[in-house]
Design a protein around this motif. Sequence first.
Motif: not given
Lengths: 227, 227
Positions: A141-145, B77-79, B97-99, B140-142
Amino acid sequence: MLRQTGNQSAAGPGSQRAPSSVPSIAPLFDSIELAGVTMSFDGNVEIFGEGEPADYIYKVLNGSVRTYRVLTDGRRQITAFHLPGDVFGLESAEDHSCSAEAISQAIVLVVKRSALLAAADREANVARQLWRVTARALRQSQDHSMLLVKSAQERVASFLLEMAGRLSGASAVELPMTRQDIADYLGLTIETVSRTLTQLQGAATIELPASRRIVLRNRSALNRLDS
Amino acid sequence: MLRQTGNQSAAGPGSQRAPSSVPSIAPLFDSIELAGVTMSFDGNVEIFGEGEPADYIYKVLNGSVRTYRVLTDGRRQITAFHLPGDVFGLESAEDHSCSAEAISQAIVLVVKRSALLAAADREANVARQLWRVTARALRQSQDHSMLLVKSAQERVASFLLEMAGRLSGASAVELPMTRQDIADYLGLTIETVSRTLTQLQGAATIELPASRRIVLRNRSALNRLDS
DNA sequence: CGTGCATTTGACGGGGCTCAATCGCCGTGG
DNA sequence: CCACGGCGATTGAGCCCCGTCAAATGCACG
């Protein structure tokens, strides 16, 4: 071959039952005798709807599925495409946060959520798998974002690389979805998707023998666009 | 008061230890004596970096944290924004997968991933909580993905409503983040964010007593824009 | 061969990005 | 106390990418 069509929404395992034992290969569904039920859905038939009670968890055995949400003004945003082997419909909440539809005819393994959760309580291994699958969905989902903030060219290039990787891995891709599906997944219009594809074809980056068939001629050029 | 600043990246619990027993209130962290370690980070200090081994799981006790990814061309991109009570850093994969960075000074509870997973293996309740938290992050990501396909006005309105709901719930919001953070979260530029805010102010929908302080004057108008 | 649907292509306008200047706030030092 | 500098935020001008509207094309099926 079993077939259950025209089954609108809120799809719990209906009348047609699977020929009992399904050889489940997926990590989440083996090691437990949850022996789900397989169901078949025709294209564009709803598997479950947003807001409905999430009583089942699903796994694609054959065909492909889209999950999506609809904004109040009617726009549809596809959150994910699910291909054979993919699990979908995992919600911690009581209700589904999105709808699911078969893209073309799809065969789906259906497992009762309560049974899976009970198994997870009993076996730590099942609980771990359940968490892993959900965490992987989160990453996707994050990849999609990340896709959604790129330019049209970048989005289409990323999409093609993603699909090539998930379907076969080869450079020839047989897309299961329409241009409208692609557009709603990428947050673009069908016109922009179409124009971008012909543009990539003009640059000899891809080839379009048929509208659903795409050959990746220059993968490094696509990777460059992927940014 | 403990304080650990300038602690760059790959933050495992360092030298400073918490005064032993931390009254953990979160569902995920109680019922187990995982008694993590609290750490303090100054603003703009990295908590962990993309690609680093995910050896710890974090919970915000105070302040706020942003998680983000950086595209190859430098765009950020802030997730997600993480506020007090939020858990972040849950990855099923070996690597992040992110910082993650503290926005302003933040106090964070840090728990060893291996300890949490071991506890989940022993206690079904912990495993269930771990899954629930991850599934909520997925939702939340969705939600975030839905933001990214809207118009600038809709994105900003949705953002304001989200923040008002998460911070206090009242109509006056004290934002912890800069315009650049908001822009990178919404997939817009700071100029567009700024213009949209003044535009909403002109329509008497919001009020801007200070750049970080926002008063929601007309919630229903915002809800209408939220679409 | 005709109908219907998906896709492509074209023309045009607008929303948001880019580049640039200005403003406002705050801390620092003379 | 005020001048100055630095940084974040605001405002302006121009342009371009992509959405919108519309028409044409291709393809499957009866």
